[in-house]
Structures are given as structure tokens and as C-alpha cells.
Design a protein around this motif. Structure first.
Motif, mmCIF file in Angstrom:
data_model
loop_
_atom_site.group_PDB
_atom_site.id
_atom_site.type_symbol
_atom_site.label_atom_id
_atom_site.label_comp_id
_atom_site.label_asym_id
_atom_site.label_seq_id
_atom_site.Cartn_x
_atom_site.Cartn_y
_atom_site.Cartn_z
ATOM 1 N N ALA A 81 13.689 -3.374 -3.486
ATOM 2 C CA ALA A 81 12.572 -2.453 -3.722
ATOM 3 C C ALA A 81 13.080 -1.061 -4.077
ATOM 4 O O ALA A 81 12.515 -0.376 -4.938
ATOM 5 N N VAL A 82 14.145 -0.615 -3.418
ATOM 6 C CA VAL A 82 14.729 0.694 -3.715
ATOM 7 C C VAL A 82 15.303 0.702 -5.129
ATOM 8 O O VAL A 82 15.141 1.690 -5.870
ATOM 9 N N ALA A 83 15.954 -0.382 -5.519
ATOM 10 C CA ALA A 83 16.514 -0.458 -6.874
ATOM 11 C C ALA A 83 15.419 -0.295 -7.923
ATOM 12 O O ALA A 83 15.582 0.438 -8.907
ATOM 13 N N VAL A 84 14.288 -0.958 -7.706
ATOM 14 C CA VAL A 84 13.166 -0.849 -8.645
ATOM 15 C C VAL A 84 12.649 0.584 -8.681
ATOM 16 O O VAL A 84 12.404 1.155 -9.753
ATOM 17 N N ALA A 85 12.484 1.184 -7.502
ATOM 18 C CA ALA A 85 11.966 2.554 -7.446
ATOM 19 C C ALA A 85 12.896 3.529 -8.155
ATOM 20 O O ALA A 85 12.438 4.472 -8.812
ATOM 21 N N LEU A 86 14.198 3.312 -8.044
ATOM 22 C CA LEU A 86 15.170 4.199 -8.674
ATOM 23 C C LEU A 86 15.374 3.891 -10.157
ATOM 24 O O LEU A 86 16.067 4.645 -10.856
ATOM 25 N N THR A 138 0.810 -1.230 0.000
ATOM 26 C CA THR A 138 0.000 0.000 0.000
ATOM 27 C C THR A 138 0.841 1.277 0.000
ATOM 28 O O THR A 138 0.279 2.374 -0.066
ATOM 29 N N ASN A 139 2.155 1.162 0.086
ATOM 30 C CA ASN A 139 2.994 2.349 0.241
ATOM 31 C C ASN A 139 3.493 2.905 -1.088
ATOM 32 O O ASN A 139 4.683 3.203 -1.240
ATOM 33 N N GLU A 140 2.604 3.102 -2.031
ATOM 34 C CA GLU A 140 3.011 3.618 -3.334
ATOM 35 C C GLU A 140 3.555 5.040 -3.222
ATOM 36 O O GLU A 140 4.482 5.415 -3.956
ATOM 37 N N GLU A 141 3.003 5.843 -2.300
ATOM 38 C CA GLU A 141 3.507 7.207 -2.157
ATOM 39 C C GLU A 141 4.958 7.215 -1.697
ATOM 40 O O GLU A 141 5.759 8.055 -2.124
ATOM 41 N N LEU A 142 5.332 6.268 -0.832
ATOM 42 C CA LEU A 142 6.722 6.185 -0.385
ATOM 43 C C LEU A 142 7.629 5.776 -1.542
ATOM 44 O O LEU A 142 8.739 6.308 -1.688
ATOM 45 N N ARG A 143 7.176 4.855 -2.374
ATOM 46 C CA ARG A 143 7.970 4.480 -3.556
ATOM 47 C C ARG A 143 8.081 5.659 -4.522
ATOM 48 O O ARG A 143 9.134 5.868 -5.142
ATOM 49 N N ALA A 144 7.009 6.458 -4.623
ATOM 50 C CA ALA A 144 7.074 7.655 -5.464
ATOM 51 C C ALA A 144 8.085 8.652 -4.911
ATOM 52 O O ALA A 144 8.799 9.319 -5.665
ATOM 53 N N ALA A 145 8.150 8.753 -3.584
ATOM 54 C CA ALA A 145 9.143 9.633 -2.972
ATOM 55 C C ALA A 145 10.553 9.159 -3.283
ATOM 56 O O ALA A 145 11.448 9.969 -3.561
ATOM 57 N N CYS A 146 10.753 7.847 -3.252
ATOM 58 C CA CYS A 146 12.071 7.302 -3.592
ATOM 59 C C CYS A 146 12.418 7.613 -5.043
ATOM 60 O O CYS A 146 13.557 7.997 -5.355
ATOM 61 N N ARG A 147 11.446 7.489 -5.927
ATOM 62 C CA ARG A 147 11.682 7.810 -7.340
ATOM 63 C C ARG A 147 12.067 9.281 -7.513
ATOM 64 O O ARG A 147 12.822 9.635 -8.419
ATOM 65 N N ALA A 148 11.536 10.132 -6.635
ATOM 66 C CA ALA A 148 11.803 11.568 -6.727
ATOM 67 C C ALA A 148 13.164 11.956 -6.163
ATOM 68 O O ALA A 148 13.647 13.058 -6.423
ATOM 69 N N MET A 149 13.780 11.062 -5.396
ATOM 70 C CA MET A 149 15.056 11.391 -4.757
ATOM 71 C C MET A 149 16.208 11.347 -5.760
ATOM 72 O O MET A 149 16.235 10.514 -6.675
ATOM 73 N N ASP A 150 17.167 12.240 -5.569
ATOM 74 C CA ASP A 150 18.451 12.124 -6.247
ATOM 75 C C ASP A 150 19.090 10.819 -5.787
ATOM 76 O O ASP A 150 19.263 10.608 -4.570
ATOM 77 N N PRO A 151 19.434 9.892 -6.688
ATOM 78 C CA PRO A 151 20.008 8.606 -6.257
ATOM 79 C C PRO A 151 21.245 8.752 -5.382
ATOM 80 O O PRO A 151 21.550 7.858 -4.582
ATOM 81 N N GLU A 152 21.956 9.874 -5.515
ATOM 82 C CA GLU A 152 23.147 10.086 -4.698
ATOM 83 C C GLU A 152 22.815 10.471 -3.261
ATOM 84 O O GLU A 152 23.719 10.634 -2.433
ATOM 85 N N LEU A 153 21.516 10.590 -2.957
ATOM 86 C CA LEU A 153 21.077 10.950 -1.609
ATOM 87 C C LEU A 153 20.222 9.857 -0.968
ATOM 88 O O LEU A 153 19.505 10.103 0.003
#
Length: 308
Positions: free
Chosen positions: A279-284, A233-248
């Protein structure tokens, strides 16, 4: 008849293709460690945890000691085990106890005062400073911050001042800051903007949305993702990860809490961080090896490489 759900530690999984570090966890130290586990489930010994983590590709971890009795054991466990470093602070919800705040929080959580809470808040924070100064095994100040989920009344002001004291300490010692931010995004940002954040500032167990992610990008602050990014259910959190600079982007467990899917509800440990990394790899939008290498580069930039 339905089978009872498993309650013990989940099985080990497939090793990551490149090494990573769990930048925030809580090892089972002291006589009260078993209280964090379901009845009948014993904490995994530290040697077992480290061996499982190594087999998973999690080569090091940062243990967070965040109450007064846990400060010295945090430093000791880091000194005793090469893969372990320590982050130390007085947790926001501990600060209100030291200040003898009796207000019941919004979640209905009632303060439970213990003998160590007789120590003043100023003296407790001073002990953090004393232990962190000149100790190479302490690599961060944390977790500190604000918790509006369990805080009411005078507690808000107490937490804010304690947060400011930890920020000042991190800057004085040139250490990263690990932030606890529970239902307090706007308040945390206000303090950081007013006081000035340490050069390396990490939002531990990041729980924000893409808008907060953009604020972190703007300031060069780090988001550390834990097991909740794997929850369906945490799609918004995955969207936040997608929005992050990968270096951060960093990854953690916050064990023994926040166990990633598919083992949610069972005890967590650093070896299970592999699910969160995937999961982070997929989001990024990264291949897994690339994501691991990026996370490791970010970790070194923030904390150094004490395990080498």
C-alpha cells in the motif's frame, strides 16, 4: 446462516521482492501476552513469528517494550534473537498510572493500577535510561509521546513532562525517538519545537494528514506507516503518505494490533507487513522493489543494521 468470521492469525502471503524491516512491533512476552488476543487465540511463538517474517521478506524487527515490567524482557529477547532489536520507554498511558492520575479519559477508559505502578514515574524513566545506556541491542527510545484519546485532567501535564524526559534521554544517548501521537498532533509538535527533537525522530503509526506530513518533511522527521494505510476509508492517510519525502518513510506493524486489510480484526504479526508495504509503494508511486529498497535504506539510516 452466516459463517463466523475467522479470528486466528491470517495465512502467509507472497514474499516481498526485496528485504524490509518492521520498525515497531510488540512480541508476545510475559504471562499477560494472551490478553491482547481474542478468546481462544494463542499468540504465535517468537520462533514461529521470526520464521514467517523471514519467508515474507521481513528480515528484522524492533520490539517495543513500553511498560516497566516489559523493559528487561525487551532487552532479553533482542539479545536472544539476532533479527530482533529493542525500543524501550514508558508509554504515555503508563506514565499517568505511575503518577497515580485517576481522571477518566475522553474515551471513558478508567485507570487500572497494577503493582508496578507503585514505582514512581521518575524511577521508571530512570530504569529506561539504565537499560538503554551502553546496550547495543536497544536501538531506540520509544514509544513515548502524548495520548489525548485516553488522557484527562492532570494526566496531560504528566505525559508532557515524561515525553520531555524521553526526548532528553534519546538526545543524551544519541538514539532515535519513536513517538506515540494519538489525537495530539499539535501538542506533540509544540513539545518537539520547544525542546528540540532528536536527530532521528519517528512518528510511530503515523496518523496525520498531508499538512502534518509537510511539517515532518520540513524538519526531516520520519513517518512510520502501519496497517491503517490499507483501510478503504483512510484516503487522507494515503494522501499524507503521498505528501511525504520518500526518504522519510518507514513501515511497521504495531502488532498484534492494526492488522492490514484484508485481515483487519484478526491478530497481526510482522509477516503481514507485506500488505502495508504494498500500500505504501502505491501511495509513493513506486514499483514494489524500489519501494522496499527505499524503506530499507531509510531504516538503516535511522536504526543501523543490527541483524547483519
Amino acid at each position: 446462516m452466516a459463517r463466523p468470521k475467522p479470528t486466528g492469525f491470517p495465512p502467509e502471503g507472497e514474499e516481498l521482492p526485496s528485504a524490509v524491516v518492521d520498525n515497531h512491533t510488540h512480541l508476545p512476552l510475559g504471562p499477560d501476552a494472551a490478553a491482547d488476543f481474542p478468546q481462544g487465540v494463542e499468540p504465535l511463538p517468537i520462533d514461529v513469528q521470526l520464521a514467517r517474517a523471514a519467508r515474507a521478506g521481513v528480515v528484522a524487527l524492533i520490539h517495543s517494550g513500553c511498560d516497566l515490567p516489559g523493559l528487561e524482557p525487551a532487552v532479553a529477547v533482542a539479545r536472544a534473537h539476532a533479527p530482533v532489536a529493542a525500543a524501550i520507554a514508558i508509554h504515555p498511558n503508563e506514565t499517568t498510572h505511575h503518577a497515580r492520575v485517576t481522571d477518566v479519559g475522553p474515551d471513558g477508559w478508567e485507570p487500572r493500577f497494577r503493582p508496578h505502578h507503585e514505582v514512581s514515574l521518575d524511577d521508571a524513566v530512570a530504569r529506561v535510561a539504565e537499560l538503554a545506556a551502553g546496550e547495543p541491542r536497544v536501538v531506540a527510545i520509544g514509544e513515548t509521546g502524548l495520548d489525548n484519546f485516553r488522557t484527562a485532567g492532570r494526566g496531560h501535564a504528566v505525559q508532557r513532562e515524561a515525553f520531555r524526559a524521553h526526548i532528553a534521554l534519546a538526545k543524551e544517548l544519541d538514539l532515535p525517538l519513536q513517538i506515540h501521537d494519538r489525537d495530539a498532533h499539535a501538542d506533540v509538535l509544540d513539545v518537539l519545537r520547544r525542546d528540540g527533537a532528536p536527530e532521528r525522530t519517528v512518528f510511530h503509526c503515523f496518523s496525520g494528514d498531508p499538512a502534518l506530513a509537510e511539517v515532518l518533511n520540513e524538519h526531516g522527521w520520519y513517518a512510520s506507516f502501519a496497517g491503517p494505510i490499507t483501510y478503504k476509508t483512510n484516503e487522507e492517510l494515503r494522501a499524507a503518505c503521498r505528501a511525504m519525502d520518500p526518504e522519510l518513510v518507514l513501515v511497521e506493524t504495531d502488532a498484534p494490533y492494526l492488522t492490514p486489510a484484508p485481515f483487519r480484526g484478526r491478530p497481526n504479526a510482522s509477516y503481514l507487513m507485506t500488505h502495508t508495504v504494498r500500500a505504501v509503494a502505491v501511495a509513493l508511486g513506486m514499483e514494489l522493489t524500489q519501494a522496499c529498497q527505499q524503506i530499507m535504506a531509510n531504516t538503516r539510516r535511522v536504526y543501523g543494521a543490527w541483524w547483519e
